[in-house]
Design an enzyme around this catalytic site. Sequence first.
Site, PDB file in Angstrom:
ATOM      1  N   TYR A 176       0.821  -1.216   0.000  1.00 32.17           N
ATOM      2  CA  TYR A 176       0.000   0.000   0.000  1.00 32.17           C
ATOM      3  C   TYR A 176       0.858   1.270   0.000  1.00 32.17           C
ATOM      4  CZ  TYR A 176      -4.084  -2.857   0.149  1.00 32.17           C
ATOM      5  OH  TYR A 176      -5.039  -3.767  -0.216  1.00 32.17           O
TER       6      TYR A 176
ATOM      7  N   HIS B 202     -14.933   0.723  -0.398  1.00 32.33           N
ATOM      8  CA  HIS B 202     -13.806  -0.162  -0.058  1.00 32.33           C
ATOM      9  C   HIS B 202     -12.675   0.594   0.615  1.00 32.33           C
ATOM     10  CE1 HIS B 202     -15.239  -3.223  -3.306  1.00 32.33           C
ATOM     11  NE2 HIS B 202     -15.923  -3.307  -2.181  1.00 32.33           N
TER      12      HIS B 202
ATOM     13  N   CYS C  72      -6.510   2.937  13.368  1.00 34.75           N
ATOM     14  CA  CYS C  72      -5.774   2.324  14.477  1.00 34.75           C
ATOM     15  C   CYS C  72      -6.600   1.180  15.051  1.00 34.75           C
ATOM     16  CB  CYS C  72      -5.517   3.361  15.571  1.00 34.75           C
ATOM     17  SG  CYS C  72      -4.724   2.628  17.032  1.00 34.75           S
TER      18      CYS C  72
ATOM     19  N   CYS D  10       0.409   5.419  16.669  1.00 31.29           N
ATOM     20  CA  CYS D  10      -0.892   6.108  16.561  1.00 31.29           C
ATOM     21  C   CYS D  10      -0.820   7.457  17.273  1.00 31.29           C
ATOM     22  CB  CYS D  10      -2.003   5.269  17.207  1.00 31.29           C
ATOM     23  SG  CYS D  10      -3.589   6.139  17.271  1.00 31.29           S
TER      24      CYS D  10
ATOM     25  N   GLY E 149     -16.608   1.330 -15.476  1.00 31.49           N
ATOM     26  CA  GLY E 149     -15.233   0.854 -15.276  1.00 31.49           C
ATOM     27  C   GLY E 149     -15.074  -0.192 -14.207  1.00 31.49           C
ATOM     28  N   THR E 150     -16.030  -1.148 -14.159  1.00 26.45           N
ATOM     29  CA  THR E 150     -15.862  -2.235 -13.207  1.00 26.45           C
ATOM     30  C   THR E 150     -16.175  -3.558 -13.892  1.00 26.45           C
ATOM     31  OG1 THR E 150     -16.545  -3.167 -11.067  1.00 26.45           O
ATOM     32  CG2 THR E 150     -18.202  -1.893 -12.262  1.00 26.45           C
ATOM     33  N   SER E 151     -15.444  -4.596 -13.520  1.00 28.24           N
ATOM     34  CA  SER E 151     -15.587  -5.903 -14.185  1.00 28.24           C
ATOM     35  C   SER E 151     -16.737  -6.707 -13.592  1.00 28.24           C
ATOM     36  CB  SER E 151     -14.286  -6.699 -14.052  1.00 28.24           C
ATOM     37  OG  SER E 151     -14.030  -6.943 -12.676  1.00 28.24           O
TER      38      SER E 151
ATOM     39  N   LEU F 241     -15.021  -0.682 -20.794  1.00 33.47           N
ATOM     40  CA  LEU F 241     -14.179  -0.975 -21.968  1.00 33.47           C
ATOM     41  C   LEU F 241     -14.608  -2.281 -22.623  1.00 33.47           C
ATOM     42  CD1 LEU F 241     -11.781   0.252 -23.437  1.00 33.47           C
ATOM     43  CD2 LEU F 241     -10.252  -1.104 -22.008  1.00 33.47           C
TER      44      LEU F 241
ATOM     45  N   ALA G 232     -13.645   5.229 -20.705  1.00 32.70           N
ATOM     46  CA  ALA G 232     -14.424   6.059 -19.770  1.00 32.70           C
ATOM     47  C   ALA G 232     -14.231   7.543 -20.081  1.00 32.70           C
ATOM     48  CB  ALA G 232     -13.998   5.757 -18.341  1.00 32.70           C
TER      49      ALA G 232
HETATM   50  C1  BV8 Z   1     -17.765  -9.083   1.764  1.00 33.52           C
HETATM   51  C2  BV8 Z   1      -9.776  -2.628  -1.744  1.00 33.52           C
HETATM   52  C3  BV8 Z   1     -19.182  -9.926   3.432  1.00 33.52           C
HETATM   53  C4  BV8 Z   1      -8.451  -3.294  -1.720  1.00 33.52           C
HETATM   54  C5  BV8 Z   1     -11.169  -4.320  -2.732  1.00 33.52           C
HETATM   55  C6  BV8 Z   1     -14.917 -15.999   0.166  1.00 33.52           C
HETATM   56  C7  BV8 Z   1     -14.483 -15.464   1.376  1.00 33.52           C
HETATM   57  C8  BV8 Z   1     -14.765 -14.152   1.738  1.00 33.52           C
HETATM   58  C9  BV8 Z   1     -15.496 -13.351   0.881  1.00 33.52           C
HETATM   59  C10 BV8 Z   1     -15.910 -13.899  -0.314  1.00 33.52           C
HETATM   60  C11 BV8 Z   1     -15.644 -15.198  -0.685  1.00 33.52           C
HETATM   61  N1  BV8 Z   1     -16.184 -15.422  -1.911  1.00 33.52           N
HETATM   62  C12 BV8 Z   1     -16.785 -14.292  -2.346  1.00 33.52           C
HETATM   63  C13 BV8 Z   1     -16.637 -13.379  -1.378  1.00 33.52           C
HETATM   64  C14 BV8 Z   1     -17.107 -12.026  -1.417  1.00 33.52           C
HETATM   65  C15 BV8 Z   1     -15.938 -11.182  -1.896  1.00 33.52           C
HETATM   66  C16 BV8 Z   1     -15.889 -11.282  -3.400  1.00 33.52           C
HETATM   67  O1  BV8 Z   1     -16.754 -10.732  -4.050  1.00 33.52           O
HETATM   68  N2  BV8 Z   1     -14.883 -11.993  -3.927  1.00 33.52           N
HETATM   69  C17 BV8 Z   1     -14.799 -12.128  -5.358  1.00 33.52           C
HETATM   70  C18 BV8 Z   1     -13.326 -12.237  -5.765  1.00 33.52           C
HETATM   71  C19 BV8 Z   1     -15.612 -13.349  -5.777  1.00 33.52           C
HETATM   72  N3  BV8 Z   1     -16.217  -9.841  -1.455  1.00 33.52           N
HETATM   73  C20 BV8 Z   1     -15.735  -9.415  -0.283  1.00 33.52           C
HETATM   74  O2  BV8 Z   1     -14.976 -10.032   0.408  1.00 33.52           O
HETATM   75  C21 BV8 Z   1     -16.285  -8.079   0.152  1.00 33.52           C
HETATM   76  N4  BV8 Z   1     -16.805  -8.207   1.480  1.00 33.52           N
HETATM   77  O3  BV8 Z   1     -18.249  -9.843   0.958  1.00 33.52           O
HETATM   78  O4  BV8 Z   1     -18.130  -9.057   3.098  1.00 33.52           O
HETATM   79  C22 BV8 Z   1     -20.451  -9.196   3.205  1.00 33.52           C
HETATM   80  C23 BV8 Z   1     -21.141  -9.317   1.995  1.00 33.52           C
HETATM   81  C24 BV8 Z   1     -22.329  -8.632   1.820  1.00 33.52           C
HETATM   82  C25 BV8 Z   1     -22.832  -7.869   2.846  1.00 33.52           C
HETATM   83  C26 BV8 Z   1     -22.105  -7.761   4.019  1.00 33.52           C
HETATM   84  C27 BV8 Z   1     -20.918  -8.420   4.199  1.00 33.52           C
HETATM   85  C28 BV8 Z   1     -15.194  -7.022   0.217  1.00 33.52           C
HETATM   86  C29 BV8 Z   1     -14.559  -6.880  -1.145  1.00 33.52           C
HETATM   87  C30 BV8 Z   1     -13.622  -5.671  -1.107  1.00 33.52           C
HETATM   88  C31 BV8 Z   1     -12.215  -6.083  -1.404  1.00 33.52           C
HETATM   89  N5  BV8 Z   1     -11.399  -4.879  -1.578  1.00 33.52           N
HETATM   90  N6  BV8 Z   1     -10.507  -3.173  -2.866  1.00 33.52           N
HETATM   91  C32 BV8 Z   1      -7.498  -2.596  -2.640  1.00 33.52           C
HETATM   92  O5  BV8 Z   1      -7.916  -1.844  -3.529  1.00 33.52           O
HETATM   93  O6  BV8 Z   1      -6.294  -2.862  -2.440  1.00 33.52           O
HETATM   94  S1  BV8 Z   1     -11.789  -5.054  -4.095  1.00 33.52           S
HETATM   95  C33 BV8 Z   1     -11.039  -4.397  -5.441  1.00 33.52           C
HETATM   96  O7  BV8 Z   1     -11.231  -5.334  -6.470  1.00 33.52           O
HETATM   97  C34 BV8 Z   1     -11.707  -3.142  -5.936  1.00 33.52           C
HETATM   98  O8  BV8 Z   1     -12.112  -2.318  -4.891  1.00 33.52           O
HETATM   99  C35 BV8 Z   1     -12.836  -3.644  -6.772  1.00 33.52           C
HETATM  100  O9  BV8 Z   1     -13.974  -3.877  -5.992  1.00 33.52           O
HETATM  101  C36 BV8 Z   1     -12.302  -4.964  -7.230  1.00 33.52           C
HETATM  102  C37 BV8 Z   1     -11.750  -4.840  -8.621  1.00 33.52           C
HETATM  103  O10 BV8 Z   1     -12.795  -4.639  -9.424  1.00 33.52           O
HETATM  104  P1  BV8 Z   1     -12.840  -3.461 -10.485  1.00 33.52           P
HETATM  105  O11 BV8 Z   1     -12.820  -2.149  -9.809  1.00 33.52           O
HETATM  106  O12 BV8 Z   1     -13.990  -3.811 -11.318  1.00 33.52           O
HETATM  107  O13 BV8 Z   1     -11.493  -3.552 -11.305  1.00 33.52           O
HETATM  108  P2  BV8 Z   1     -11.144  -4.619 -12.401  1.00 33.52           P
HETATM  109  O14 BV8 Z   1      -9.714  -4.437 -12.738  1.00 33.52           O
HETATM  110  O15 BV8 Z   1     -11.653  -5.959 -11.972  1.00 33.52           O
HETATM  111  O16 BV8 Z   1     -12.028  -4.191 -13.662  1.00 33.52           O
HETATM  112  C38 BV8 Z   1     -11.752  -2.980 -14.303  1.00 33.52           C
HETATM  113  C39 BV8 Z   1     -12.798  -2.844 -15.396  1.00 33.52           C
HETATM  114  O17 BV8 Z   1     -12.597  -1.582 -16.034  1.00 33.52           O
HETATM  115  C40 BV8 Z   1     -12.670  -3.909 -16.463  1.00 33.52           C
HETATM  116  O18 BV8 Z   1     -13.947  -4.394 -16.777  1.00 33.52           O
HETATM  117  C41 BV8 Z   1     -12.069  -3.162 -17.659  1.00 33.52           C
HETATM  118  O19 BV8 Z   1     -12.575  -3.640 -18.887  1.00 33.52           O
HETATM  119  C42 BV8 Z   1     -12.552  -1.764 -17.425  1.00 33.52           C
HETATM  120  N7  BV8 Z   1     -11.667  -0.727 -17.939  1.00 33.52           N
HETATM  121  C43 BV8 Z   1     -10.301  -0.751 -17.988  1.00 33.52           C
HETATM  122  N8  BV8 Z   1      -9.860   0.402 -18.521  1.00 33.52           N
HETATM  123  C44 BV8 Z   1     -10.967   1.153 -18.808  1.00 33.52           C
HETATM  124  C45 BV8 Z   1     -12.106   0.434 -18.428  1.00 33.52           C
HETATM  125  N9  BV8 Z   1     -13.348   0.906 -18.602  1.00 33.52           N
HETATM  126  C46 BV8 Z   1     -13.471   2.129 -19.155  1.00 33.52           C
HETATM  127  N10 BV8 Z   1     -12.429   2.885 -19.544  1.00 33.52           N
HETATM  128  C47 BV8 Z   1     -11.165   2.434 -19.382  1.00 33.52           C
HETATM  129  N11 BV8 Z   1     -10.133   3.200 -19.761  1.00 33.52           N
END
Ligand code: BV8
Length: 234
Positions: free
Chosen positions: A54, A109, A117, A136, A176-178, A203, A220
């Site tokens: 980070y 997120h 802390c 802290c 812009g989210t997958s 995209l 975007a």
């Molecule tokens: C939760 C911060 C419970 C970190 C992030 C097993 C165990 C535990 C949990 C789970 C599990 N199985 C499933 C889950 C749920 C899990 C989940 O969904 N996992 C996935 C992998 C299946 N989710 C969680 O754990 C969440 N918490 O579930 O708690 C709960 C649930 C409901 C209610 C209450 C409690 C927490 C998830 C948060 C994780 N932290 N980020 C950091 O950034 O370091 S996630 C991180 O990845 C991002 O924040 C974002 O959410 C995700 C990435 O996704 P995108 O933003 O879409 O990025 P990506 O690269 O994938 O896509 C980019 C897109 O843009 C593409 O489509 C591309 O084509 C497009 N693009 C590219 N360039 C352009 C463009 N579009 C337009 N113009 C361009 N130029």
Amino acid sequence: MVSKVVILTGAGVSAESGIQTFRAADGLWHNHRIEEVASPEGFTKDPALVHQFYNDRRRQLLSADINENAAHVALAKLEQHFAGEVLLVTQNIDDLHERAGSTQLVHMHGELLKKRCLGCEQITAVTDDLSVESVCEYCNSTAQLRPHIVWFGEMPLQMPRIEKALLQCDLFVSIGTSGNVYPAAGYVQLAAGNGAETLELNLEASATNSLFDQCRLGLASKLVPEWVEELLSQ
Ligand code: BV8
């Protein structure tokens, strides 16, 4: 006539600003497996590695070559000039929406420029590197500071506020989210379930593309300003 809009953004909205998306990393993100560096287990196992991960991203975000792009600017303009209500929910942890001027904004997120802390739960700004030696400024404890970021398996922030807005909106736009990460990826269903119109600007077709009424594919920085002008002239 659209009166309440909820917008969800992901890494794609910051891609043209020079910030790497997750998909582009194909699971290996800055040479790390996502679970290693974006999960509480990973932080417990190797806090120094996660802090470094980070710290690197924070330094990049604060470097002179990273700036908001036309998509961020257009979304801020929408908030400023739209007669109805706009809520911008972002999955991104960068501050580019703020730099463009957005204020009705939820970082579901967390934020790269904030730390929390584990001792006193205080959330404060951070621009320097964090480490296991960081102290802290509130409770003086050491090795208790973590990025104020929601990791996999952790509860996203402000969910009641987001869900309320989704159930009341008449337009939901995903940019812009997958559509791979929940609960954010499920928001289109929540909105559609209450009769909102749904639009994807991306995209490429996302994993949830088939759930949207409309989809426009492209950069975007082109699609978002065009869509904002359309909405403002409705
Ligand atoms: C939760 C911060 C419970 C970190 C992030 C097993 C165990 C535990 C949990 C789970 C599990 N199985 C499933 C889950 C749920 C899990 C989940 O969904 N996992 C996935 C992998 C299946 N989710 C969680 O754990 C969440 N918490 O579930 O708690 C709960 C649930 C409901 C209610 C209450 C409690 C927490 C998830 C948060 C994780 N932290 N980020 C950091 O950034 O370091 S996630 C991180 O990845 C991002 O924040 C974002 O959410 C995700 C990435 O996704 P995108 O933003 O879409 O990025 P990506 O690269 O994938 O896509 C980019 C897109 O843009 C593409 O489509 C591309 O084509 C497009 N693009 C590219 N360039 C352009 C463009 N579009 C337009 N113009 C361009 N130029």
